[in-house]
Design an enzyme around this catalytic site. Structure first.
Site, PDB file in Angstrom:
ATOM      1  N   SER A 139      -0.145  -1.940  -7.111  1.00  0.00           N
ATOM      2  CA  SER A 139       0.898  -1.758  -6.114  1.00  0.00           C
ATOM      3  C   SER A 139       0.415  -0.784  -5.037  1.00  0.00           C
ATOM      4  O   SER A 139      -0.035   0.323  -5.346  1.00  0.00           O
ATOM      5  CB  SER A 139       2.164  -1.216  -6.778  1.00  0.00           C
ATOM      6  OG  SER A 139       3.168  -0.986  -5.822  1.00  0.00           O
ATOM      7  N   GLY A 140       0.481  -1.205  -3.796  1.00  0.00           N
ATOM      8  CA  GLY A 140       0.018  -0.385  -2.688  1.00  0.00           C
ATOM      9  C   GLY A 140      -1.400  -0.685  -2.267  1.00  0.00           C
ATOM     10  O   GLY A 140      -1.939   0.000  -1.389  1.00  0.00           O
ATOM     11  N   THR A 144       0.454  -7.727   0.139  1.00  0.00           N
ATOM     12  CA  THR A 144       1.412  -8.367   1.049  1.00  0.00           C
ATOM     13  C   THR A 144       0.827  -8.527   2.448  1.00  0.00           C
ATOM     14  O   THR A 144       0.982  -9.577   3.093  1.00  0.00           O
ATOM     15  CB  THR A 144       2.706  -7.547   1.098  1.00  0.00           C
ATOM     16  OG1 THR A 144       3.257  -7.440  -0.215  1.00  0.00           O
ATOM     17  CG2 THR A 144       3.717  -8.199   2.016  1.00  0.00           C
ATOM     18  N   ASN A 186       3.702   2.937  -2.495  1.00  0.00           N
ATOM     19  CA  ASN A 186       3.613   1.929  -1.427  1.00  0.00           C
ATOM     20  C   ASN A 186       4.886   1.981  -0.600  1.00  0.00           C
ATOM     21  O   ASN A 186       5.985   1.952  -1.146  1.00  0.00           O
ATOM     22  CB  ASN A 186       3.426   0.534  -2.045  1.00  0.00           C
ATOM     23  CG  ASN A 186       3.119  -0.516  -1.000  1.00  0.00           C
ATOM     24  OD1 ASN A 186       3.031  -0.210   0.187  1.00  0.00           O
ATOM     25  ND2 ASN A 186       2.947  -1.747  -1.434  1.00  0.00           N
ATOM     26  N   SER A 189       6.437  -2.025  -0.778  1.00  0.00           N
ATOM     27  CA  SER A 189       6.073  -2.636  -2.051  1.00  0.00           C
ATOM     28  C   SER A 189       6.918  -3.874  -2.305  1.00  0.00           C
ATOM     29  O   SER A 189       8.151  -3.856  -2.173  1.00  0.00           O
ATOM     30  CB  SER A 189       6.287  -1.621  -3.180  1.00  0.00           C
ATOM     31  OG  SER A 189       6.013  -2.213  -4.429  1.00  0.00           O
ATOM     32  N   SER A 190       6.254  -4.964  -2.697  1.00  0.00           N
ATOM     33  CA  SER A 190       6.975  -6.192  -3.044  1.00  0.00           C
ATOM     34  C   SER A 190       7.565  -6.019  -4.431  1.00  0.00           C
ATOM     35  O   SER A 190       6.831  -5.851  -5.413  1.00  0.00           O
ATOM     36  CB  SER A 190       6.030  -7.395  -3.017  1.00  0.00           C
ATOM     37  OG  SER A 190       5.523  -7.616  -1.736  1.00  0.00           O
ATOM     38  N   GLY A 419       1.773  -6.047  -8.191  1.00  0.00           N
ATOM     39  CA  GLY A 419       0.562  -5.519  -8.809  1.00  0.00           C
ATOM     40  C   GLY A 419       0.842  -4.802 -10.114  1.00  0.00           C
ATOM     41  O   GLY A 419       1.990  -4.581 -10.512  1.00  0.00           O
ATOM     42  N   GLU A 421       1.565  -2.099 -12.704  1.00  0.00           N
ATOM     43  CA  GLU A 421       2.367  -0.889 -12.519  1.00  0.00           C
ATOM     44  C   GLU A 421       2.338  -0.047 -13.788  1.00  0.00           C
ATOM     45  O   GLU A 421       2.449  -0.568 -14.917  1.00  0.00           O
ATOM     46  CB  GLU A 421       3.814  -1.235 -12.163  1.00  0.00           C
ATOM     47  CG  GLU A 421       3.946  -1.865 -10.782  1.00  0.00           C
ATOM     48  CD  GLU A 421       5.392  -2.116 -10.381  1.00  0.00           C
ATOM     49  OE1 GLU A 421       5.626  -2.442  -9.213  1.00  0.00           O
ATOM     50  OE2 GLU A 421       6.275  -1.967 -11.251  1.00  0.00           O
TER      51      GLU A 421
END
Length: 1174
Positions: A139-140, A144, A186, A189-190, A419, A421
């Site tokens: 994540s980050g 995306t 992030n 973040s999605s 991602g 986590e």
């Protein structure tokens, strides 16, 4: 991990080095053995890490660091792209960059995300196979943004710039607003996974797309960790929505709502929420969201915020913990926006209805339970709203495949999923997210390591097995083998009495011996750990089952069903349709997610994959900061070291013998197609040896040939050259054939033109000779006729000259006589006027002297003679002074009248030069009569000034006509009793009455001795009928072409009235009338006759023929060309009627005044002696 360094100084056995992080170190001789020389490729870095000489973690890490410092964030590992998040905007994504990377193979240009997208696109077209791009990372790490860049490139390279491409691009802002949020790691973040399947037609143009969403993190709506935010859409709405709409929704600032302020962070650096809201609104319009739907979405979002602000108070009923919702504005606003009853909403949030043995029992909820119910309701609303938005987007951008056999559609799939986590507290959502990442890692491992090495073994090529980290055991424990973690969680979720504790106990008892499972240290802990491919993650089990069940109890469903809001009913349609028992048996969230992942893996397995590994350089989201430990950890669990080894030693390019021969047989002359050959293996080997050489690193398998990436590039370059040469040869032959064909066609055409030209030339010469002889004959004949014509012409010209001279002399004598007559009359009029004035003055002086003598005689009786004479003389002088004063005033009035007349004449003279269309003016004034061919009853509406004549009769104002034309002084009688009806009954002939009729008369209305007057009366009546539109015009006429009809009639009138001679004559005639005073009726008629002659003497008033007939009194009804030969305009009719009325005032007065549109039915004004209105 060893770090790279540069030797700065070597003195007395001590070595001074400067490492890559800028730190200096002194190394003693004892530790010098730990220093290893750096390979030349690692000094400045390489584009493709397969070419690294230092094939170890330190070399890979330093290569990424060197490129990152130089803002080169992309690096290849064969066809796998490694992207390091720069945390800043770099100028490498422009339209020029898109053009540079279009139709380029990997390796031709520096590494870039556009190169991966370009190879996806052209592999799809070349191999006619679906492609997919798997973007993975923590994540980050920038997944995306990478997805959006690939979408941007594909939309640009398809070259259509169509509406569907714009819709596909505009779907991202909406999905990010509703599915992305700021987290600790992030800013965007999605919080859901998505797979975008982009569909292309056979021409390579985008024709649609479909989006699949996976596991939205609904719990973020209710709670967030510190320094995290809720979903972007809430903050964008509060910042960007107009104030009037916010007022309707009862919204304020973000800090006013507990759902948004629970993370103590309402602002995200680098994001403009107001601007983002306008982008979201424009994107929704592009994707066909109506204004009503946008407003309904805003209402649901606002109701979520209001429900988050509800406050509860604890209560106790019948020894049961209960609670009540504190009445507030938020409660009322939430109920209003959801369009439900406020009391029903309170009951739903504070109690639960149970059905036992057919009976309904309402149980109160404690504060904790009520909060859970509220949060579940809010999460249900947001989750179903998100699903509806995705379906709405798909409805706009998805085009079902055509069933036509020729319609071929291929696709490129982009996987942007959450991602890996690992937070301080990890819950059920993290388990699902990491489970998805385990599947993607296994797909990567299987594709890059397992399948490739299995294929090498099957083909019996020389290959040394490469060890790699396989996460299949962890995946089996989580979801594949019997009694796996997902199945145990599902099983416990279906038990009514199942709790998080019982679930944890089952997990411990089943998997405590598994090396990938870490049980809790004691019975009081509620966490368990899993060894993932990226490291150990500990999961907090509290709330696991509730989140997995993901159901809403019946009271909430019933509340939604009772709502008047159709939109919330629509998004809850499936829940409302299911019964309570059906909802209990509905699949759990983990089972749904597992099925979705299985479907995703099947979709990816049939596609040719491209991998993008995103690396997060630091945890602080700062640019130009490279955390070595974080990066090496990501490189380790992603298997980058093993990937580089297998890519370096392996053969990523593999062709079957048939495919290779058919594609590259153009490189060797004389090679037949594959279906005509028997020894395909030998043919492939000969082609490769010719192009690549025998000693290069390529191998022949049993059914396939194995090549390196650079081999494929070299073969493609040579194939392009060979095909280009063949194409040039074909073009040369075709162009030669085309030019020869054109030459033969042109030669044949030239011969045909020559033949036709020669024939034409001969015919032309013959025609010229024939025309010459004919012209010679014509010249002779014309000469003879010319002589005859000139003789006759001379004679005619002589006759014309004599006739014209006679006519000119006659006209001159007539004009001379007319001038002399006018001069005589004018001089007489002036003399008579002067005589009359002098005579009046003389008479008044005599009367004054007589009065003076009489007054003197009278005064002598009263005083002495001398005083009487003085007094009489004084009065006499006063009277004389009064007379002089009256004369002076009269002269002043006359002078004023003369001045006014002069101004009027000057105005007329000025108006004469203005363009006036007399016919338009008359038609405008008398247009209500209709056209000249109109019939009775079809007249138009009267003009504004004459509208009252059609209605009630009204007395007209009297006009004094003595100032214009003096009339004979007759005895004034009381004529008020005279009526027009009485006059008609007394004087009209036959049975004619005073009523207006629309037909010609058989005899005049009045009796006339003179036959000419009778005919004139009938002619005037016919002209009146035609003027009124009651009698049609003659159909045929003989045109008079003297040129006068082209000049506007009003212009001619102005020219006549504007002459100075006319002014003098008019004044003379008026003076003569004043002098004569009571000279009798005949003299007055003579004056009128002269005025008429003066008015009608020019051709501009009435034609010569009509004027002659009027002056001479010779009017014949049957011989008048004006009445029978041709149609006349309204102006000519008016001239004819008025001219006859002036020349014959006693005979034709009634006929002139009779038209119904000009005279009221009952005239109440003054009349003459016979009752005729004046």
């Amino acid at each position: 991990v060893p770090i790279g360094a540069v030797v700065k100084l070597c003195d007395s056995g001590q070595i001074q080095v400067l490492d890559d992080e800028g730190n200096e170190h002194w190394i003693s001789p004892q530790n010098a053995t730990n220093i290893k020389p750096m390979h030349p490729t690692s000094i400045h870095g390489v584009d493709d890490m397969i070419r690294l000489g230092d094939l170890n973690e330190a070399g890979i890490l330093r290569n990424l660091l060197k490129r990152y410092i130089e803002h080169l964030i992309y690096t290849y590992t064969g066809s796998i792209l490694v992207a390091v998040n720069p945390y800043q905007v770099l100028p490498i994504y422009t339209a020029d960059q898109i053009r540079l990377y279009t139709n380029k193979k990997i390796g031709e240009m520096p590494p870039h995300i556009f190169a991966i997208a370009d190879n996806c696109y052209f592999n799809m077209q070349r191999n006619n196979r679906d492609q997919c791009c798997i973007i993975s990372g923590e994540s980050g790490a920038g997944k995306t943004e990478s997805t959006k860049l690939i979408l941007q490139f594909l939309a640009a390279i398809s070259g259509q710039h169509s509406w569907i491409e714009q819709q596909v691009l505009e779907a991202n802002p909406i999905l990010e607003a509703f599915g992305n949020a700021k987290t600790i790691r992030n800013d965007n973040s999605s919080r859901f996974g998505k797979y975008i399947d982009i569909h292309f037609n056979k021409r390579g143009a985008i024709e649609g797309a479909k989006i699949e969403q996976y596991l939205l993190e609904k719990s973020r709506v209710c709670r967030q960790a510190r320094d995290e935010r809720n979903y972007h859409i809430f903050y964008c709405m509060l910042k960007g929505m107009p104030s009037d709409q916010k007022k309707k929704l009862g919204l304020g600032k973000a800090t006013d709502y507990s759902y948004l302020a629970i993370g103590k962070c309402t602002v995200c650096d680098g994001r403009d929420d107001m601007k983002e809201y306008s982008n979201i609104q424009s994107a929704m319009k592009v994707l066909m969201f109506s204004d009503t739907e946008n407003w309904m979405i805003s209402k649901l979002l606002a109701s979520i915020l209001h429900m988050g602000n509800l406050r509860y108070e604890a209560r106790t009923y019948d020894n049961l913990d209960a609670c009540e919702v504190v009445r507030s504005v938020d409660l009322t606003s939430a109920a209003t926006l959801l369009e439900v009853n406020c009391k029903d909403l309170m009951n739903c949030l504070t109690s639960r209805t149970l059905i036992t043995r057919g009976e309904t029992v309402s149980t109160p909820l404690s504060i904790e339970q009520a909060l859970d119910v509220r949060d579940a309701f809010v999460k249900g609303i947001y989750g179903r709203l998100f699903v509806w938005i995705v379906e709405k987007i798909n409805a706009a951008i998805y085009k079902p495949p055509s069933h036509e056999p020729k319609a071929l559609r291929r696709s490129i799939g982009l996987l942007d999923i959450f991602g890996f986590e690992n937070f301080t507290i990890n819950s059920f959502e993290q388990l699902c997210i990491n489970f998805a990442n385990e599947n993607l890692q296994q797909f990567f491992v299987r594709h890059v390591f397992k399948l490739e090495q299995e294929q090498y073994n099957l083909e019996h090529i020389n290959w040394q097995h490469i060890e790699f980290t396989d996460n299949q055991d962890a995946l089996d424990m989580i979801a594949i083998k019997p009694m796996n973690i997902i199945s145990l969680i599902d099983e416990e979720s279906k038990f009514p009495k199942g709790t998080d504790t019982t679930m944890l106990n089952k997990l411990n008892s089943q998997h405590k011996l598994n090396t990938n499972y870490i049980p809790p240290k004691n019975n009081h802990e509620t966490q368990f750990g899993l060894q993932h491919f990226a490291g150990v993650v500990y999961y907090e089990t509290r709330g696991f089952l509730e989140k997995n069940r993901d159901t809403l109890h019946g009271d909430i469903i019933q509340l939604v069903h009772s709502s008047r809001n159709k939109f919330i009913k629509q998004i809850f349609q499936a829940d409302v349709a299911m019964g309570a028992e059906t909802r209990k048996r509905s699949p759990t969230l983990s089972s749904q997610f597992k099925r979705s992942l299985e479907q995703l893996m099947r979709t990816l397995s049939v596609c040719q994959p491209f991998f993008v590994r995103c690396i997060k350089p630091n945890e602080n989201k700062k640019p130009m900061l490279f955390d070595r430990e974080l990066c090496v950890r990501q490189l380790r669990y992603s298997g980058m070291m093993e990937t580089i080894r297998i890519r370096r030693a392996g053969y990523p390019i593999r062709y079957t013998f048939v495919e290779f021969v058919d594609r590259y047989r153009v490189l060797m002359p004389g090679v037949k197609p594959a279906y005509k050959q028997e020894d395909l293996r030998g043919t492939c080997q000969r082609i490769v040896e010719v192009v690549l050489g025998r000693d290069d690193d390529w191998q022949m398998g049993k059914t396939k040939i194995f090549l390196k990436d650079h081999h494929d590039m070299l073969l493609e370059i040579e194939r392009d050259k060979a095909i280009t040469d063949k194409v040039i040869l074909i073009q040369k032959v075709v162009r030669g054939y085309k030019d020869r064909s054109n030459f033969l066609k042109m030669r044949k055409s030239a011969m045909m033109i020559q033949k036709t030209w020669r024939g034409y030339h001969c015919r032309k010469n013959y025609g010229a000779m024939r025309a010459g002889f004919a012209r010679l004959q014509a010249l002779y004949r014309s000469r003879r006729l010319y002589v005859m014509y000139h003789v006759a012409r001379q004679r005619v010209m002589g006759l014309q000259a004599r006739c014209r001279g006679c006519m000119v002399r006659r006209a001159f004598r007539h004009h001379l006589w007319a001038v002399i007559t006018i001069q005589a009359h004018t001089r007489g009029m002036i003399a008579r006027r002067l005589y009359k004035r002098l005579k009046g003055e003389y008479r008044r002086r005599l009367e004054a002297e007589k009065l003076c003598l009489a007054e003197e005689e009278k005064l002598r009786n009263q005083m002495s003679a001398k005083k009487a004479k003085v007094e009489a003389e004084r009065n006499h002088q006063e009277r004389l002074a009064q007379l002089v004063k009256e004369d002076t005033e009269r002269e002043k009035r006359e002078g004023e009248e003369v001045r006014k007349k002069k101004e009027m004449v000057e105005q007329m003279e000025k108006a004469r030069h203005d363009p006036v269309n007399d016919s338009d003016m008359v038609d405008k004034m008398f247009g209500f009569l209709g056209t000249t061919n109109s019939f009775p009853g079809q007249e138009g509406a009267p003009p504004a000034g004459f509208a009252d004549l059609e209605r009630a009769q009204k007395e007209l104002e009297e006009e004094d006509l003595d100032d214009v034309l003096p009339l004979p002084e007759d005895e004034e009688d009381d004529l008020s009793e005279y009526k027009f009806a009485k006059f008609a009954a007394t004087y009209f002939q036959g049975t004619t009455t005073h009523t207006y009729v629309r037909r010609p008369l058989k005899q005049p209305l009045l009796f006339h001795d003179d036959e000419g007057d009778q005919l004139a009366a009938l002619a005037v009546w016919i002209t009146v009928l035609r003027f009124m539109g009651d009698l049609p015009e003659p159909k045929y006429h003989t045109a008079i072409t003297d040129g006068s009809e082209k000049i506007p009639v009003m212009t001619k009138i102005y020219e006549t009235l504007g002459k100075k001679t006319y002014k003098r004559e008019l004044q003379a005639l008026q003076g003569e009338g004043e002098v004569r005073g009571g000279g009798g009726e005949r003299e007055n008629y003579s004056v009128r006759h002269k005025l008429v002659s003066l008015t009608l003497k020019k051709k501009s008033k009435i034609t010569d023929e009509v004027a002659k007939h009027l002056n001479d009194g010779e009017i014949s009804l049957h011989g008048n060309s004006m009445l029978e030969d041709r149609p006349t305009s309204n102006l000519e009719k008016l001239h004819f009627i008025i001219g006859n009325g002036i020349l014959r005032p006693y005979e034709l007065t009634v006929c002139v005044c009779l038209p119904q549109g000009l005279l009221p039915r009952q005239w109440k004004g003054p009349c003459d002696g016979r009752g005729v209105p004046v």
